[in-house]
Write an enzyme that holds these catalytic residues in place. Structure first.
Site, PDB file in Angstrom:
ATOM      1  N   GLU A   1       0.885  -1.172   0.000  1.00 44.68           N
ATOM      2  CA  GLU A   1       0.000   0.000   0.000  1.00 44.68           C
ATOM      3  C   GLU A   1       0.914   1.212   0.000  1.00 44.68           C
ATOM      4  O   GLU A   1       1.576   1.484   1.007  1.00 44.68           O
ATOM      5  CB  GLU A   1      -0.870   0.017   1.260  1.00 44.68           C
ATOM      6  CG  GLU A   1      -1.785  -1.181   1.427  1.00 44.68           C
ATOM      7  CD  GLU A   1      -2.917  -1.208   0.420  1.00 44.68           C
ATOM      8  OE1 GLU A   1      -3.219  -0.146  -0.165  1.00 44.68           O
ATOM      9  OE2 GLU A   1      -3.485  -2.275   0.208  1.00 44.68           O
TER      10      GLU A   1
ATOM     11  N   CYS B   1      -2.548   8.935   2.816  1.00 48.51           N
ATOM     12  CA  CYS B   1      -2.283   8.582   1.415  1.00 48.51           C
ATOM     13  C   CYS B   1      -3.497   8.825   0.531  1.00 48.51           C
ATOM     14  O   CYS B   1      -3.364   8.949  -0.678  1.00 48.51           O
ATOM     15  CB  CYS B   1      -1.784   7.144   1.316  1.00 48.51           C
ATOM     16  SG  CYS B   1      -2.846   5.986   2.178  1.00 48.51           S
TER      17      CYS B   1
HETATM   18  O1  TXE Z   1       8.072   6.166   4.622  1.00 52.49           O
HETATM   19  P1  TXE Z   1       8.832   4.834   4.491  1.00 52.49           P
HETATM   20  P2  TXE Z   1       8.617   7.463   5.327  1.00 52.49           P
HETATM   21  C1  TXE Z   1       5.120   8.449   1.848  1.00 52.49           C
HETATM   22  C2  TXE Z   1       5.173   9.951   1.941  1.00 52.49           C
HETATM   23  C3  TXE Z   1       6.373  10.187   2.806  1.00 52.49           C
HETATM   24  C4  TXE Z   1       7.274   9.121   2.269  1.00 52.49           C
HETATM   25  C5  TXE Z   1       8.377   8.769   3.164  1.00 52.49           C
HETATM   26  O2  TXE Z   1       5.363  10.520   0.680  1.00 52.49           O
HETATM   27  O3  TXE Z   1       6.905  11.461   2.671  1.00 52.49           O
HETATM   28  O4  TXE Z   1       6.424   8.012   2.067  1.00 52.49           O
HETATM   29  O5  TXE Z   1       7.888   8.517   4.457  1.00 52.49           O
HETATM   30  C6  TXE Z   1      10.060   1.075   6.822  1.00 52.49           C
HETATM   31  N1  TXE Z   1      13.074  -2.186   4.308  1.00 52.49           N
HETATM   32  N2  TXE Z   1       4.248   7.810   2.790  1.00 52.49           N
HETATM   33  O6  TXE Z   1      10.058   7.736   5.173  1.00 52.49           O
HETATM   34  O7  TXE Z   1      10.293   5.053   4.601  1.00 52.49           O
HETATM   35  C7  TXE Z   1      10.055   2.290   7.741  1.00 52.49           C
HETATM   36  O8  TXE Z   1      10.905   2.076   8.839  1.00 52.49           O
HETATM   37  C8  TXE Z   1      11.981  -2.407   5.043  1.00 52.49           C
HETATM   38  C9  TXE Z   1       3.033   7.245   2.279  1.00 52.49           C
HETATM   39  O9  TXE Z   1       8.155   7.316   6.723  1.00 52.49           O
HETATM   40  O10 TXE Z   1       8.280   4.143   3.302  1.00 52.49           O
HETATM   41  C10 TXE Z   1       8.582   2.346   8.108  1.00 52.49           C
HETATM   42  O11 TXE Z   1       8.285   1.410   9.127  1.00 52.49           O
HETATM   43  N3  TXE Z   1      11.279  -1.442   5.639  1.00 52.49           N
HETATM   44  C11 TXE Z   1       2.414   6.289   3.212  1.00 52.49           C
HETATM   45  C12 TXE Z   1       7.891   1.938   6.806  1.00 52.49           C
HETATM   46  O12 TXE Z   1       8.890   1.255   6.051  1.00 52.49           O
HETATM   47  C13 TXE Z   1      11.682  -0.186   5.469  1.00 52.49           C
HETATM   48  C14 TXE Z   1       2.484   6.682   4.628  1.00 52.49           C
HETATM   49  C15 TXE Z   1       7.370   3.133   5.972  1.00 52.49           C
HETATM   50  O13 TXE Z   1       8.406   4.099   5.852  1.00 52.49           O
HETATM   51  C16 TXE Z   1      12.826   0.116   4.694  1.00 52.49           C
HETATM   52  C17 TXE Z   1       3.782   7.200   5.016  1.00 52.49           C
HETATM   53  C18 TXE Z   1      13.525  -0.954   4.101  1.00 52.49           C
HETATM   54  N4  TXE Z   1      14.613  -0.778   3.353  1.00 52.49           N
HETATM   55  C19 TXE Z   1       4.588   7.760   4.092  1.00 52.49           C
HETATM   56  N5  TXE Z   1      12.988   1.451   4.694  1.00 52.49           N
HETATM   57  C20 TXE Z   1       1.020   5.798   2.823  1.00 52.49           C
HETATM   58  N6  TXE Z   1       0.743   5.573   1.546  1.00 52.49           N
HETATM   59  O14 TXE Z   1       0.195   5.560   3.678  1.00 52.49           O
HETATM   60  C21 TXE Z   1      11.994   1.973   5.446  1.00 52.49           C
HETATM   61  N7  TXE Z   1      11.215   0.980   5.939  1.00 52.49           N
END
Ligand code: TXE
Length: 480
Positions: free
Chosen positions: A246, A280
Site C-alpha cells: 500500500e 495517502c
Molecule cells: O516512509 P517509508 P517514510 C510516503 C510519503 C512520505 C514518504 C516517506 O510521501 O513522505 O512516504 O515517508 C520502513 N526495508 N508515505 O520515510 O520510509 C520504515 O521504517 C523495510 C506514504 O516514513 O516508506 C517504516 O516502518 N522497511 C504512506 C515503513 O517502512 C523499510 C504513509 C514506511 O516508511 C525500509 C507514510 C527498508 N529498506 C509515508 N525502509 C502511505 N501511503 O500511507 C523503510 N522501511
C-alpha cells in the site's frame, strides 16, 4: 519513557543494546528512547513465532475471532490513552486522534471478528465431485507500517493476520513507535500466547530489511512510501514471499459544473487537509470545472484561511504539526518549487507561528496551503508532497477532467463532487484508481477492497481480500 521490543511474550532489550530517540514534533521535546534493533532481534522474534505457530494455527477461526474481540475490548479500555499517545507522537490534533486513530484501531479488531463469523465455507459442486477450499495460514508474516496513522494501519494488518492463524513480526515506523508499544502491552495483559505477536522497533534499512530477507517469513504486508515499496518488492520477490504493498498517492478531487459549492467546499477541505494532508488518500489535486472555478476558489480560500493550526492538545485545533522538522522542510521545498514553476500562493505557504492558537516555535507547523496557476503536469502537481498543500486546476469537459486525474504515476484514490450521483458514478469508473468516492471522501466500509493501481501499490486489503492475503488455499476435489 524507555520502550522495549516485545518478543516471545516479554518486553526485551535489543540484543545489540543500541537505542535511539523519539521526539514530539509539536514542540521538539524528547519523549521516548526506543530500541534500534537488528537482524538478531528479528531472528529471536521469528524463533518465538515458529514455536507459537502450531498451537495458534490449530485454533478454529471462531476461537481466534473471540481473541480479536478480547483485544478490541482491552483497547477500548485504554482508548483515551491511545488517542493521547498518538497525538503526542505524531503532532496530530487530539480530536482527530480520538475520532479516527483510536476509534479505528479498535474497530479493526471488531470488524474482522464479526466478518469471520459471517464467512461461509467455500464449496463448489460438480456433477460427479465436490470441491472444498481449505484455508490455512501463511505462517509467519512481517507487517511494516508508516507514521501517518500508526496504530490504525498496524491493527488493519494485525487483526486479519491473527484471525487467519498467522504469527506476527511487526515493525512500526521508528518515528511513531508508541502506540504499537501500547498494543504489545495489551497483548501481554490478555496473555495472548507467547510468540503470536512480536514487535521489533528500529530503522527500516536494518529491522525492516531483516524482516524482508528472513527466509521463515512467508508474507509481507507493507504500507509506506513508493520508493520504499520498490525496495520491499525487489527484496521479497526473488524469495517468492507473498506481498501486499500500500503505497503513496496524489489523488484528484474532481468538482463538476453542477456541484453545490456550499456543501462541497467543506468536503473538499476535509479531503485535502485531514491529518495535515498526511493521509495517502488525501485529495491534493483539486480539479474544478471552469464555469465555477472563480466562485470555488473564493469560498475555498476563505475557509482554508480560517482553519486553526495549533497545539494538538487543544480541542479546537484543526491542523496540528506535521510529523517532523525534516518533513516540514520537504513540504516547504515543494512550496518553493511551486513558485519556481509559476504558481501563485492563494492561502498559507508559510510556517504557522503567529496569530494562531499558540503553536510552539520549536514545532513543525505549517499553514494549510493552496496554490493556483500551475500546469497539472508540473512537478508540484504530480509528485506526492504528503503535507497540507493542494493545487487548483480548471477543466472544461469530463474527458479533460479524467485525463488530468489520470496523469500521474499514482492511482490510489479520488473523489468526484456533483449533484448527479449517477453521472459521478459513471465518471468514477474512468479514474485509474483503486478507490473513488462520489460526494464524500474516506467514507470506509471495511468489507470493500482497499489499495492502489500503478505506483500506488500491488494487491488489496479489507474484508475478504485481507483474509485471502493472510492465508493459503488448498482446493480439495473429492470424486463421488
Ligand atoms: O516512509 P517509508 P517514510 C510516503 C510519503 C512520505 C514518504 C516517506 O510521501 O513522505 O512516504 O515517508 C520502513 N526495508 N508515505 O520515510 O520510509 C520504515 O521504517 C523495510 C506514504 O516514513 O516508506 C517504516 O516502518 N522497511 C504512506 C515503513 O517502512 C523499510 C504513509 C514506511 O516508511 C525500509 C507514510 C527498508 N529498506 C509515508 N525502509 C502511505 N501511503 O500511507 C523503510 N522501511
Amino acid at each position: 519513557m524507555i520502550i522495549s521490543n516485545f518478543i516471545d511474550g516479554k518486553f526485551t532489550e535489543p540484543i545489540e543494546e543500541r537505542m535511539m530517540d523519539n521526539f514530539n514534533p509539536a514542540d521538539g521535546t524528547h519523549i521516548a528512547t526506543i530500541p534500534r534493533a537488528s537482524a538478531a532481534d528479528v531472528d529471536a522474534a521469528v524463533l518465538s513465532a515458529k514455536k507459537a505457530l502450531p498451537q495458534w494455527s490449530a485454533l478454529t477461526i471462531l476461537e481466534r475471532a473471540d481473541w480479536l474481540d478480547k483485544i478490541a475490548d482491552a483497547l477500548e479500555e485504554i482508548k483515551e490513552e491511545i488517542a493521547q499517545t498518538e497525538s503526542l507522537d505524531t503532532g496530530k490534533p487530539i480530536s482527530l486522534a480520538r475520532s479516527t486513530d483510536a476509534a479505528r484501531s479498535i474497530s479493526n479488531f471488531r470488524f474482522f471478528a464479526e466478518f469471520a463469523r459471517s464467512q461461509e465455507p467455500l464449496v463448489f459442486e460438480m456433477s460427479d465431485a465436490t470441491n472444498y477450499v481449505h484455508t490455512s495460514p501463511l505462517g509467519i508474516v512481517g507487517l511494516i507500517t508508516p507514521w501517518n496513522l500508526p496504530l490504525y494501519l498496524l491493527t488493519w494488518k494485525v487483526a486479519p493476520a491473527l484471525l487467519m492463524g498467522n504469527c506476527i513480526i511487526a515493525k512500526p515506523s521508528e518515528i511513531t513507535p508508541l502506540t504499537a508499544n501500547l498494543l504489545a502491552r495489551t497483548m501481554q495483559r490478555l496473555q495472548l500466547p507467547d510468540g503470536v505477536f512480536n514487535l521489533v522497533h528500529g530503522l527500516g534499512p536494518e529491522v525492516g530489511q531483516a524482516i524482508l530477507e528472513h527466509p521463515d517469513i512467508g508474507g509481507i504486508s507493507f504500507t509506506g512510501g513508493t520508493s520504499t515499496g520498490r525496495i520491499v518488492a525487489r527484496t521479497a520477490a526473488p524469495l517468492f514471499k507473498k506481498l501486499s504493498l500500500e503505497l503513496g498517492g496524489k489523488n484528484a478531487t474532481i468538482i463538476l459544473d453542477d456541484a453545490n459549492l456550499e456543501s462541497v467546499v467543506p468536503g473538499v477541505i476535509r479531503a485535502a487537509f485531514t491529518n495535515s494532508g498526511q493521509v495517502c488518500l488525501c485529495g491534493s489535486r483539486i480539479l474544478i470545472h471552469q464555469s465555477i472555478y472563480d466562485e470555488f476558489c473564493k469560498q475555498f480560500v476563505e475557509q482554508v484561511d480560517a482553519m486553526v493550526v495549533g497545539d494538538p492538545s487543544d480541542e479546537s485545533t484543526q491542523l496540528g504539526s506535521v510529523i517532523s522538522m525534516e518533513h516540514l522542510q520537504k513540504i516547504e521545498s515543494y512550496i518553493d518549487l511551486a513558485i519556481e514553476e509559476g504558481g501563485e500562493i492563494l492561502s498559507g505557504g508559510s510556517r504557522a507561528m503567529t496569530g494562531q492558537v499558540g503553536p510552539n516555535p520549536a514545532g513543525a507547523y505549517i499553514r494549510p496551503t493552496v496554490i493556483g496557476g500551475l500546469s497539472h503536469l508540473s512537478r508540484t502537481s504530480t509528485e506526492e508532497i504528503f503535507g497540507p498543500v493542494v493545487t487548483l486546476h480548471s477543466f472544461t469537459t469530463d474527458d479533460e477532467a479524467i485525463e488530468m486525474a489520470n496523469c500521474t504515476e499514482y492511482g490510489l484514490a479520488g473523489s468526484i463532487w456533483t449533484e448527479d450521483a449517477e453521472r459521478g458514478r459513471q465518471l468514477a469508473e474512468r479514474v485509474d484508481s483503486g478507490m473513488v468516492w462520489v460526494n464524500t471522501w474516506m467514507h470506509r466500509d471495511l468489507r470493500t477492497p482497499f489499495g492502489g493501481v500503478k505506483n500506488s501499490g500491488v494487491g488489496r486489503e479489507g474484508g475478504r481480500w485481507s483474509l485471502s492475503f493472510f492465508s493459503e488455499m488448498t482446493n480439495v476435489c473429492v470424486k463421488r
